[in-house]
Structures are given as structure tokens and as C-alpha cells.
Motif scaffolding. Structure first.
Motif, PDB file in Angstrom:
ATOM      1  N   ASN A  25       0.870  -1.257  -0.131  1.00  0.00           N
ATOM      2  CA  ASN A  25      -0.098  -0.135   0.131  1.00  0.00           C
ATOM      3  C   ASN A  25       0.840   1.239   0.045  1.00  0.00           C
ATOM      4  O   ASN A  25       0.864   1.902   0.972  1.00  0.00           O
ATOM      5  CB  ASN A  25      -0.926   0.048   1.150  1.00  0.00           C
ATOM      6  N   PRO A  26       1.667   1.600  -1.174  1.00  0.00           N
ATOM      7  CA  PRO A  26       2.242   2.798  -1.220  1.00  0.00           C
ATOM      8  C   PRO A  26       1.321   4.170  -1.177  1.00  0.00           C
ATOM      9  O   PRO A  26       0.047   3.941  -1.699  1.00  0.00           O
ATOM     10  CB  PRO A  26       3.004   2.824  -2.475  1.00  0.00           C
ATOM     11  N   TYR A  27       1.632   5.088  -0.546  1.00  0.00           N
ATOM     12  CA  TYR A  27       0.513   6.050  -0.520  1.00  0.00           C
ATOM     13  C   TYR A  27       1.454   7.621  -0.357  1.00  0.00           C
ATOM     14  O   TYR A  27       2.434   7.601  -0.019  1.00  0.00           O
ATOM     15  CB  TYR A  27      -0.144   6.211   0.749  1.00  0.00           C
ATOM     16  N   VAL A  28       0.815   8.606  -0.741  1.00  0.00           N
ATOM     17  CA  VAL A  28       1.426  10.005  -0.641  1.00  0.00           C
ATOM     18  C   VAL A  28       0.553  11.049  -0.197  1.00  0.00           C
ATOM     19  O   VAL A  28      -0.807  11.052  -0.935  1.00  0.00           O
ATOM     20  CB  VAL A  28       2.159  10.217  -2.088  1.00  0.00           C
ATOM     21  N   LEU A 106      -0.328  -1.320 -11.932  1.00  0.00           N
ATOM     22  CA  LEU A 106       0.481  -0.894 -10.582  1.00  0.00           C
ATOM     23  C   LEU A 106       1.712  -1.680 -10.419  1.00  0.00           C
ATOM     24  O   LEU A 106       1.739  -2.832 -10.711  1.00  0.00           O
ATOM     25  CB  LEU A 106      -0.463  -1.132  -9.270  1.00  0.00           C
ATOM     26  N   ARG A 107       2.868  -0.974 -10.051  1.00  0.00           N
ATOM     27  CA  ARG A 107       4.161  -1.525  -9.994  1.00  0.00           C
ATOM     28  C   ARG A 107       4.610  -1.040  -8.589  1.00  0.00           C
ATOM     29  O   ARG A 107       4.800   0.279  -8.252  1.00  0.00           O
ATOM     30  CB  ARG A 107       5.159  -1.266 -11.160  1.00  0.00           C
ATOM     31  N   VAL A 108       5.030  -2.039  -7.948  1.00  0.00           N
ATOM     32  CA  VAL A 108       5.886  -1.584  -6.545  1.00  0.00           C
ATOM     33  C   VAL A 108       7.170  -2.337  -6.377  1.00  0.00           C
ATOM     34  O   VAL A 108       7.403  -3.312  -6.747  1.00  0.00           O
ATOM     35  CB  VAL A 108       5.071  -2.063  -5.460  1.00  0.00           C
ATOM     36  N   ASP A 109       8.298  -1.517  -6.429  1.00  0.00           N
ATOM     37  CA  ASP A 109       9.623  -1.937  -6.379  1.00  0.00           C
ATOM     38  C   ASP A 109      10.242  -1.523  -5.132  1.00  0.00           C
ATOM     39  O   ASP A 109      10.663   0.007  -5.189  1.00  0.00           O
ATOM     40  CB  ASP A 109      10.210  -1.575  -7.713  1.00  0.00           C
ATOM     41  N   PRO A 110      10.669  -2.010  -4.228  1.00  0.00           N
ATOM     42  CA  PRO A 110      11.288  -1.343  -2.884  1.00  0.00           C
ATOM     43  C   PRO A 110      12.669  -0.695  -3.226  1.00  0.00           C
ATOM     44  O   PRO A 110      13.040   0.036  -2.480  1.00  0.00           O
ATOM     45  CB  PRO A 110      11.601  -2.629  -2.214  1.00  0.00           C
ATOM     46  N   ALA A 111      13.236  -1.241  -4.430  1.00  0.00           N
ATOM     47  CA  ALA A 111      14.563  -0.449  -4.760  1.00  0.00           C
ATOM     48  C   ALA A 111      14.484   1.070  -5.403  1.00  0.00           C
ATOM     49  O   ALA A 111      15.181   1.750  -5.400  1.00  0.00           O
ATOM     50  CB  ALA A 111      15.383  -1.414  -5.829  1.00  0.00           C
ATOM     51  N   ALA A 116       1.431   3.952 -10.443  1.00  0.00           N
ATOM     52  CA  ALA A 116       0.028   3.441 -10.768  1.00  0.00           C
ATOM     53  C   ALA A 116      -0.782   4.420 -11.885  1.00  0.00           C
ATOM     54  O   ALA A 116      -0.299   5.606 -11.774  1.00  0.00           O
ATOM     55  CB  ALA A 116      -0.677   3.500  -9.488  1.00  0.00           C
ATOM     56  N   ALA A 117      -1.332   3.817 -12.697  1.00  0.00           N
ATOM     57  CA  ALA A 117      -1.861   4.247 -13.719  1.00  0.00           C
ATOM     58  C   ALA A 117      -3.302   3.751 -13.996  1.00  0.00           C
ATOM     59  O   ALA A 117      -3.510   2.555 -13.848  1.00  0.00           O
ATOM     60  CB  ALA A 117      -1.203   4.507 -15.053  1.00  0.00           C
ATOM     61  N   ALA A 118      -4.312   4.531 -14.068  1.00  0.00           N
ATOM     62  CA  ALA A 118      -5.815   4.050 -14.489  1.00  0.00           C
ATOM     63  C   ALA A 118      -6.658   5.222 -14.583  1.00  0.00           C
ATOM     64  O   ALA A 118      -6.620   6.111 -13.878  1.00  0.00           O
ATOM     65  CB  ALA A 118      -6.283   3.233 -13.075  1.00  0.00           C
ATOM     66  N   THR A 186       6.509   4.066   0.139  1.00  0.00           N
ATOM     67  CA  THR A 186       6.182   2.543  -0.333  1.00  0.00           C
ATOM     68  C   THR A 186       6.380   1.651   0.771  1.00  0.00           C
ATOM     69  O   THR A 186       7.308   1.872   1.452  1.00  0.00           O
ATOM     70  CB  THR A 186       7.476   2.456  -1.487  1.00  0.00           C
ATOM     71  N   THR A 187       5.173   0.843   0.502  1.00  0.00           N
ATOM     72  CA  THR A 187       5.206  -0.533   1.551  1.00  0.00           C
ATOM     73  C   THR A 187       5.382  -1.720   0.647  1.00  0.00           C
ATOM     74  O   THR A 187       4.896  -1.730  -0.310  1.00  0.00           O
ATOM     75  CB  THR A 187       4.131  -0.301   2.508  1.00  0.00           C
ATOM     76  N   VAL A 188       5.961  -2.772   1.403  1.00  0.00           N
ATOM     77  CA  VAL A 188       5.876  -4.119   0.827  1.00  0.00           C
ATOM     78  C   VAL A 188       5.738  -5.038   1.927  1.00  0.00           C
ATOM     79  O   VAL A 188       5.967  -4.548   3.110  1.00  0.00           O
ATOM     80  CB  VAL A 188       7.258  -4.269   0.122  1.00  0.00           C
ATOM     81  N   HIS A 189       5.262  -6.094   1.761  1.00  0.00           N
ATOM     82  CA  HIS A 189       5.066  -7.220   2.902  1.00  0.00           C
ATOM     83  C   HIS A 189       4.088  -6.642   3.806  1.00  0.00           C
ATOM     84  O   HIS A 189       4.180  -7.081   4.810  1.00  0.00           O
ATOM     85  CB  HIS A 189       6.345  -7.698   3.455  1.00  0.00           C
ATOM     86  N   GLU A 190       2.795  -5.865   3.269  1.00  0.00           N
ATOM     87  CA  GLU A 190       1.885  -5.484   4.179  1.00  0.00           C
ATOM     88  C   GLU A 190       0.853  -6.485   4.526  1.00  0.00           C
ATOM     89  O   GLU A 190       0.219  -7.100   3.654  1.00  0.00           O
ATOM     90  CB  GLU A 190       1.409  -4.240   3.734  1.00  0.00           C
ATOM     91  N   ALA A 191       0.671  -6.715   5.738  1.00  0.00           N
ATOM     92  CA  ALA A 191      -0.268  -7.677   6.186  1.00  0.00           C
ATOM     93  C   ALA A 191      -1.087  -7.192   7.276  1.00  0.00           C
ATOM     94  O   ALA A 191      -0.616  -6.710   8.332  1.00  0.00           O
ATOM     95  CB  ALA A 191       0.519  -8.799   6.662  1.00  0.00           C
TER      96      ALA A 191
END
Length: 194
Positions: A25-28, A106-111, A116-118, A186-191
């Protein structure tokens, strides 16, 4: 105290949780000075009690848009999570949402960050500054305790565009105690669990 008694004490304090969601769940929040000009919440739902898919939530003073390839999932994400987050609650208004059905890229890359586009909306979050684990056993949301764990990656840059027009503003980046903090994450491995 006997070890079996210690185990009994720990067991009596333990709260059993049910998994709700796994993904990212990336956010800004963008700001012009101290004024929020745009907010976006990007959801890559790998698994949830309401299915999987992508959701893009974008707020500006002109209104709120929720876009998802699965409107049922999009409605749940906006209602159960996004509208109750501190970032959304800090905005001047949060109108009722209507979910638009459209493919969400949607692409999420921790590096590198997230993109996102829609449906005429694009969101970019770039320039990772740090990566750190976060976990909270008792995250209050909608008046109920939730479990939350993830990897948080504060980022230096972000943009939101609507129909090709850039939303003004930049993310707020600070360095309290020499550690980066940002309104672009940016978040990854969100549970999530409940």
C-alpha cells in the motif's frame, strides 16, 4: 512461578487474529506549504477476504476518485481502510466514494518506489531514502483493533496527475534525529489482521 503458569498467563493475554489482507500500500500526500493538495493510496492486494487485485484512491480538493479492476474490492479498501487512515482524516474533506471499474496498472519496487495508472490518473513515488520494518499488534481502525506489519520505505519524490495535469505540491520530507521521514511512502509485505 512454574513454567506452565507462565504459559497460562501468556495464553490468557493472547488475542487470536484472522488474516484480512496481504499485499502492498504505497501512499503519498502532496503539500503546497502546509496545505494538502493531493493524496493517493495505491493498493496491490495479493490476497484478502474480499479478493485480490489493484485499487487506486486519489483525493484532491476537487473530489475523490476510487478506481479498481474489481469494484467490490475497491469499495472495501476505501471504506474499511483508506478513509480511516490519519492521512485521509487530516484532509479538509472526504466525500462519499463511487468506485470506477477500470484496469489499474500498478508496480511496486522497494528499490525504486511505486507507480500506478488508471482512468486518467497517474501516481509516481520515487527516491527511496530508507527501509525499515514496522509492526503494530494493536492498530486502531474503525473502532476495532487490527494487527499490521510491513516494510516501510520513505521516499523523496512523488507526483499525482489527473488527465495529464500535475497536481501541485511536493511530499513533506523531514529528517528527525537524522532518520528520514516522508509523506511519500512505499510499503511491501503489508499484512493486516483483525
Amino acid at each position: 512461578m512454574l513454567s506452565s503458569e507462565v504459559g497460562d498467563d501468556l495464553t490468557s493475554a493472547y488475542v487470536t487474529r484472522v488474516p484480512l489482507l496481504a499485499g502492498a500500500n504505497p501512499y503519498v500526500t502532496l503539500y503546497d506549504g502546509d496545505t494538502p493538495t493531493g493524496y493517493a493510496s495505491l493498493w496491490q492486494v495479493d490476497w484478502s477476504t474480499h479478493g485480490s487485485g489493484s485499487v487506486l484512491v486519489v483525493w484532491t480538493p476537487a473530489g475523490l476518485r476510487v478506481v479498481s479492476d474489481d469494484p467490490r474490492l475497491g469499495a472495501w479498501i476505501e471504506e474499511h481502510f483508506v478513509r480511516h487512515f490519519d492521512e485521509a482524516r487530516a484532509l479538509p474533506s472526504w466525500p462519499a466514494a463511487r468506485v470506477e471499474r477500470a484496469a489499474v496498472e500498478l508496480r511496486v519496487d522497494p528499490a525504486t518506489g511505486a507507480y500506478a495508472a488508471a482512468a486518467g490518473l497517474t501516481v509516481g513515488i520515487t527516491g527511496p531514502l530508507d527501509a525499515r520494518p514496522f509492526a503494530m499488534a494493536d492498530f486502531p481502525l474503525r473502532g476495532a483493533s487490527h494487527g499490521l506489519s510491513m516494510q516501510i520505505i520513505p521516499c523523496a519524490h512523488a507526483s499525482i496527475t489527473i488527465d495529464g495535469r500535475a497536481v501541485p505540491g511536493v511530499p513533506a520530507v523531514t529528517w528527525p534525529g537524522g532518520r528520514p521521514s516522508s509523506s511519500a511512502i512505499t510499503t511491501v509485505h503489508e499484512a493486516w489482521s483483525m
